[in-house]
Design a protein around this motif. Structure first.
Motif, PDB file in Angstrom:
ATOM      1  N   GLN A  96       0.794  -1.218   0.000  1.00  0.00           N
ATOM      2  CA  GLN A  96       0.000   0.000   0.000  1.00  0.00           C
ATOM      3  C   GLN A  96       0.832   1.276   0.000  1.00  0.00           C
ATOM      4  N   LEU A  97       2.132   1.163  -0.016  1.00  0.00           N
ATOM      5  CA  LEU A  97       2.979   2.358   0.038  1.00  0.00           C
ATOM      6  C   LEU A  97       3.230   2.877  -1.376  1.00  0.00           C
ATOM      7  N   THR A  98       2.855   4.121  -1.593  1.00  0.00           N
ATOM      8  CA  THR A  98       3.145   4.775  -2.867  1.00  0.00           C
ATOM      9  C   THR A  98       3.842   6.091  -2.570  1.00  0.00           C
ATOM     10  N   SER A  99       4.437   6.665  -3.577  1.00  0.00           N
ATOM     11  CA  SER A  99       5.152   7.924  -3.375  1.00  0.00           C
ATOM     12  C   SER A  99       4.202   9.084  -3.099  1.00  0.00           C
ATOM     13  N   GLN A 100       2.919   8.896  -3.283  1.00  0.00           N
ATOM     14  CA  GLN A 100       1.951   9.979  -3.120  1.00  0.00           C
ATOM     15  C   GLN A 100       1.134   9.890  -1.834  1.00  0.00           C
ATOM     16  N   ASN A 101       1.318   8.867  -1.007  1.00  0.00           N
ATOM     17  CA  ASN A 101       0.442   8.770   0.155  1.00  0.00           C
ATOM     18  C   ASN A 101       1.094   9.305   1.433  1.00  0.00           C
ATOM     19  N   SER A 102       0.275   9.427   2.455  1.00  0.00           N
ATOM     20  CA  SER A 102       0.730  10.035   3.700  1.00  0.00           C
ATOM     21  C   SER A 102       1.785   9.189   4.404  1.00  0.00           C
ATOM     22  N   SER A 103       1.784   7.889   4.175  1.00  0.00           N
ATOM     23  CA  SER A 103       2.809   7.042   4.795  1.00  0.00           C
ATOM     24  C   SER A 103       4.196   7.399   4.288  1.00  0.00           C
ATOM     25  N   MET A 104       4.289   7.708   3.002  1.00  0.00           N
ATOM     26  CA  MET A 104       5.583   8.101   2.443  1.00  0.00           C
ATOM     27  C   MET A 104       6.024   9.439   3.027  1.00  0.00           C
ATOM     28  N   THR A 105       5.109  10.378   3.156  1.00  0.00           N
ATOM     29  CA  THR A 105       5.438  11.673   3.765  1.00  0.00           C
ATOM     30  C   THR A 105       5.912  11.476   5.193  1.00  0.00           C
ATOM     31  N   ALA A 106       5.196  10.640   5.950  1.00  0.00           N
ATOM     32  CA  ALA A 106       5.587  10.365   7.335  1.00  0.00           C
ATOM     33  C   ALA A 106       6.964   9.709   7.391  1.00  0.00           C
ATOM     34  N   ALA A 107       7.239   8.793   6.474  1.00  0.00           N
ATOM     35  CA  ALA A 107       8.538   8.122   6.457  1.00  0.00           C
ATOM     36  C   ALA A 107       9.660   9.122   6.189  1.00  0.00           C
ATOM     37  N   LEU A 108       9.474   9.968   5.190  1.00  0.00           N
ATOM     38  CA  LEU A 108      10.502  10.955   4.865  1.00  0.00           C
ATOM     39  C   LEU A 108      10.712  11.940   6.018  1.00  0.00           C
ATOM     40  N   THR A 109       9.618  12.396   6.605  1.00  0.00           N
ATOM     41  CA  THR A 109       9.729  13.326   7.736  1.00  0.00           C
ATOM     42  C   THR A 109      10.433  12.662   8.898  1.00  0.00           C
ATOM     43  N   THR A 110      10.089  11.416   9.179  1.00  0.00           N
ATOM     44  CA  THR A 110      10.711  10.687  10.287  1.00  0.00           C
ATOM     45  C   THR A 110      12.221  10.549  10.091  1.00  0.00           C
ATOM     46  N   VAL A 111      12.623  10.136   8.922  1.00  0.00           N
ATOM     47  CA  VAL A 111      14.057   9.972   8.653  1.00  0.00           C
ATOM     48  C   VAL A 111      14.772  11.319   8.744  1.00  0.00           C
ATOM     49  N   ARG A 112      14.154  12.353   8.243  1.00  0.00           N
ATOM     50  CA  ARG A 112      14.768  13.689   8.307  1.00  0.00           C
ATOM     51  C   ARG A 112      14.856  14.199   9.736  1.00  0.00           C
ATOM     52  N   LEU A 113      13.823  13.946  10.544  1.00  0.00           N
ATOM     53  CA  LEU A 113      13.870  14.335  11.958  1.00  0.00           C
ATOM     54  C   LEU A 113      14.985  13.589  12.685  1.00  0.00           C
ATOM     55  N   LEU A 114      15.051  12.304  12.461  1.00  0.00           N
ATOM     56  CA  LEU A 114      16.079  11.503  13.120  1.00  0.00           C
ATOM     57  C   LEU A 114      17.475  11.936  12.687  1.00  0.00           C
ATOM     58  N   THR A 115      17.631  12.228  11.406  1.00  0.00           N
ATOM     59  CA  THR A 115      18.922  12.713  10.895  1.00  0.00           C
ATOM     60  C   THR A 115      19.315  14.018  11.572  1.00  0.00           C
ATOM     61  N   ARG A 116      18.338  14.874  11.793  1.00  0.00           N
ATOM     62  CA  ARG A 116      18.633  16.163  12.429  1.00  0.00           C
ATOM     63  C   ARG A 116      18.929  16.011  13.910  1.00  0.00           C
ATOM     64  N   MET A 117      18.189  15.133  14.593  1.00  0.00           N
ATOM     65  CA  MET A 117      18.289  15.044  16.042  1.00  0.00           C
ATOM     66  C   MET A 117      19.429  14.170  16.553  1.00  0.00           C
ATOM     67  N   ALA A 118      19.761  13.110  15.828  1.00  0.00           N
ATOM     68  CA  ALA A 118      20.714  12.115  16.316  1.00  0.00           C
ATOM     69  C   ALA A 118      22.061  12.687  16.755  1.00  0.00           C
ATOM     70  N   PRO A 119      22.687  13.562  15.985  1.00  0.00           N
ATOM     71  CA  PRO A 119      24.004  14.056  16.430  1.00  0.00           C
ATOM     72  C   PRO A 119      23.952  14.768  17.788  1.00  0.00           C
ATOM     73  N   PHE A 120      22.855  15.452  18.061  1.00  0.00           N
ATOM     74  CA  PHE A 120      22.750  16.199  19.306  1.00  0.00           C
ATOM     75  C   PHE A 120      22.345  15.305  20.467  1.00  0.00           C
TER      76      PHE A 120
END
Length: 150
Positions: A96-120
């Protein structure tokens, strides 16, 4: 930290309500206790379609460091990230995962948040709260979930 941003800052992020809601959500995480069950709040964090640059601009190093002073909120957002990624994996397994659905947006946001937060987070590994959140089974003990005074 967010209050000191230059005038028009949010407008440079695309002038979107979701961007403003994301910035407000980050401010709330840093400044006040957030309820685990506040669906609207968590949705504003994970459903905003943000670029890496947007997230790095909104979440300053001092914001992450200040979030460590609210260990309960830090634990909540990390758990929400893990839950988000588990949902994405389940959606993928179900086809059910497509590049246009909310799960993909959540996945990208999650990875970006973790990338930003992890070093600190890694610069505070000597903090008992950060250590417990990351490494203790179950995370913080109930009495440790209060705002840190350090």
């Amino acid at each position: 930290w967010l209050r000191r941003l230059p005038t028009g800052f949010l407008h440079t992020m695309g002038n979107s309500d979701s961007h403003a809601a994301f910035a407000d959500g980050v401010r709330r995480l840093v400044d006040e206790d957030v309820d685990d069950s506040d669906t609207a709040f968590w949705s504003s964090i994970f459903t905003a379609s943000l670029s890496v640059e947007d997230i790095f601009e909104v979440i300053s190093p001092s914001a992450v460091r200040n979030l460590r002073k609210r260990p309960r909120n830090l634990q909540l957002i990390l758990r929400k990230m893990a839950s988000s990624m588990a949902s994405v994996c389940a959606s993928t397994d179900e086809g059910q995962l497509t590049s246009q659905n909310s799960s993909m947006t959540a996945a990208l946001t999650t990875v970006r948040l973790l990338t930003r937060m992890a070093p600190f987070l890694h610069e505070a590994l000597d903090s008992s709260e950060v250590h417990d959140i990351l490494w203790r089974p179950g995370g913080l003990a109930e009495g440790d979930a209060k705002t840190s005074t350090s």
